[in-house]
Design an enzyme around this catalytic site. Structure first.
Site, short mmCIF file in Angstrom:
data_model
loop_
_atom_site.label_atom_id
_atom_site.label_comp_id
_atom_site.label_asym_id
_atom_site.label_seq_id
_atom_site.Cartn_x
_atom_site.Cartn_y
_atom_site.Cartn_z
NE ARG A 110 -2.99 -2.98 0.11
CZ ARG A 110 -3.58 -3.92 -0.55
NH1 ARG A 110 -3.48 -3.39 -1.67
NH2 ARG A 110 -4.07 -4.66 0.05
CG HIS A 205 -3.99 -15.92 2.88
ND1 HIS A 205 -2.92 -16.14 1.94
CD2 HIS A 205 -4.95 -14.25 3.49
CE1 HIS A 205 -2.97 -14.38 2.45
NE2 HIS A 205 -4.03 -13.54 2.13
CG HIS A 217 -9.45 -11.09 -3.68
ND1 HIS A 217 -8.21 -11.61 -3.19
CD2 HIS A 217 -9.07 -9.63 -3.17
CE1 HIS A 217 -7.36 -10.84 -2.50
NE2 HIS A 217 -7.98 -9.84 -2.51
CG ASP A 289 -8.26 -12.68 3.42
OD1 ASP A 289 -8.61 -11.11 3.56
OD2 ASP A 289 -8.04 -13.65 3.22
#
Length: 375
Positions: A110, A205, A217, A289
């Protein structure tokens, strides 16, 4: 709303980790989101650089990907701006709010050099290929920058094995290696660097997406015969057994049919409580998540999250219920989900969904608060 209901909403809201929209104090989107977060005492905020709905809209309008990424600002413009944003989040949500970010390195970063940040790691695969001294130096530099920015923790390292080279994680170089020993070594280096700066670390994960052929996703993968539990779980067992285990463990939205054929790991009592808490003896924060991912269940509009998934994760034993509010639907005009999520959690606890009731909710909230970095 009665005073007692308000109190219960804040007790439940302490388990929420959410995204917010806007980079600077005074931005109407940001202040509107923070109003709703403050009402229910949200315990954690996750920062993102790109506002995904805006980015997708720009792509659909013919804007080039690099330009669209730069234009679709979410929470990140520059180091000074991020520091000011973290201060503002604490002013609005209380000094105890836990501020997190996904700064794995490589594609999942990020804070990037083009916005003035100095110390993003290379991809996990490239990191593992470095000499040991270079890995330590890189991990130390990134951890120092994250702490200087005002973060409390990093949602990294990834400890999934790169067992399927063409899979969604390995293909993006998000895995250190297919070798559990290499994964464990590299993960420890990142964790130790972050701990030295007072930052919480998150291993993810669980139980491992290295053999998965689908991206959570967009879908809910099933860990089939390609998933070798003895091998895939080796880094998790080693890191949990360390004298100071990682502060957060993130469960994936993959189905592990050998343990629970009906629910993703993130929503499964058999996985979160049976395997992680009871069998493996993990005592830190168990996080989902993001619940706005397709793997967690249907999500029809930005900010709707998945209330059903949040309640299921609460029942299953999760401490931190994450909704990035950054995947589906239009970029504007949708109310932040914090209040709806907190309302659903209160109702679930009141209806007996959580063994131990409100005392158990408070214990989980205390685990979340323990992630707050001393200053």
């Amino acid at each position: 709303m009665t005073r007692s209901r308000d109190t219960l909403l804040r007790r439940a809201g302490a388990l929420l980790s959410v995204g917010v929209r806007g980079a600077r104090p005074g931005d109407p989107r940001l202040e509107r989101d923070l109003d709703l977060c403050a009402e229910v005492g949200v315990g954690s905020v996750v920062l993102f650089d790109v506002d995904v709905p805006h980015y997708r809209a720009l792509l659909a309008g013919g804007v080039e990907a690099a330009e669209a990424r730069h234009a679709a600002v979410r929470n990140v413009e520059s180091p000074a701006q991020v520091r000011a944003l973290c201060d503002h989040l604490r002013d609005r949500l209380g000094d105890g709010v836990v501020i997190l970010v996904d700064q794995e390195g490589g594609q999942v970063a990020r804070f990037r050099p083009e916005r003035g940040f100095a110390a993003s790691l290379p991809s996990a695969t490239a990191f593992a290929a470095l000499p040991a001294h270079a890995r330590r130096a890189a991990a130390d530099a990134q951890a120092r920058e994250l702490a200087d920015l005002g973060l409390d923790g990093n949602l990294a390292p990834v400890v999934d094995l790169g067992s399927r080279p063409e899979g969604p994680l390995a293909a993006k170089e998000r895995t250190f290696s297919a070798d559990p020993a290499v994964v464990t070594t590299c993960a420890r280096e990142v964790i130790e660097a972050q701990r030295a700066m007072g930052l919480a670390s998150c291993i993810k994960h669980f139980p491992g997406l290295g053999s998965a052929d689908l991206d959570t996703h967009h879908a809910r993968p099933v860990l089939d015969e390609a998933f070798d539990a003895e091998v895939e779980l080796a880094p998790w067992r080693a890191l949990i057994a360390d004298p100071l285990p990682p502060e957060i463990l993130m469960a994936s939205h993959a189905v592990w049919p050998a343990v629970d054929p009906d629910r993703s790991a993130s929503l499964s009592h058999a996985v979160l409580t049976g395997v992680i808490r009871e069998e493996m003896g993990y005592g830190g924060v168990i996080s989902t998540d993001s619940l706005d991912m397709a793997g967690a269940g249907p999500s029809t509009a930005l900010g709707s999250g998945s209330v059903e998934a949040a309640v299921a994760a609460l029942r299953a034993g999760a401490d931190l219920l994450m909704d990035a509010v950054n995947l589906a639907g239009p970029a504007e005009g949708i109310e932040h989900p914090a209040r709806r999520l907190a309302e659903a959690l209160v109702d679930a606890v009141q209806q007996g969904a959580v063994e131990g009731g409100w005392a158990e909710i408070d214990r989980r909230a205390q685990r979340v608060r323990s992630l707050r970095r001393a200053r």
